[in-house]
Design a protein around this motif. Structure first.
Motif: not given
Length: 154
Positions: A77-83, A107-112, A131-138, A141-145
């Motif tokens: 959940s932490v490193f996958g979305p960052a890559l 870096l920011c995606t991983m920290l989020v 908010f009971a939301i899985e970390p991959i979603y926010p 969104v950070t990476a897309i921004l």
């Protein structure tokens, strides 16, 4: 039998600890130094620091999780979305992020994702993330921004 099992586990711990120490010490800390200050003596010292840091991180991660499955899920959940986004956009030159943007996006995606994952350990969270939301979603969104800002700036 138990001695053989213990030897196997300790061999694995030794191998992964050394790998983590070299990665943190040489690939991150030592390479951050200016070229004029990079020496073999410093490399040994930074590898030792990397070993201590990686064991500390491993101890914290192990104490915060109840099972190996939870650890793998949290790391994914932490490193996958960052890559994901930097990798996907790197295949075509017209979609590729600039190197500096890709670095900051990762870096920011991983920290989020890390903050979102750690939110389940806060008092009163009941073991649920923010908010009971899985970390991959926010984090996605950070990476897309970051990618969109890079597109606009180009």
């Amino acid at each position: 039998f138990w001695t053989a099992m213990f030897a196997t586990v300790m061999s694995t711990v030794n191998s992964y600890s050394f790998l983590a120490a070299v990665t943190l010490g040489r690939d991150i800390l030592w390479r951050a130094l200016p070229r004029s200050e990079q020496s073999d003596a410093r490399l040994t010292r930074y590898t030792q620091i990397g070993l201590g840091g990686s064991l500390l991180i491993a101890g914290i991660v192990a104490s915060l999780n109840e099972s190996v499955v939870d650890i793998w899920k949290d790391f994914g959940s932490v490193f996958g979305p960052a890559l994901v986004l930097p990798l996907l956009t790197s295949w075509q030159a017209k979609w590729r992020m600039r190197k500096s943007t890709a670095f900051w996006a990762m870096l920011c995606t991983m920290l989020v994702a890390l903050g979102w994952t750690m939110s389940k350990h806060l008092p009163g969270s009941g073991g649920n993330t923010l908010f009971a939301i899985e970390p991959i979603y926010p984090s996605i969104v950070t990476a897309i921004l970051f990618w969109l800002v890079d597109r606009i700036r180009r």
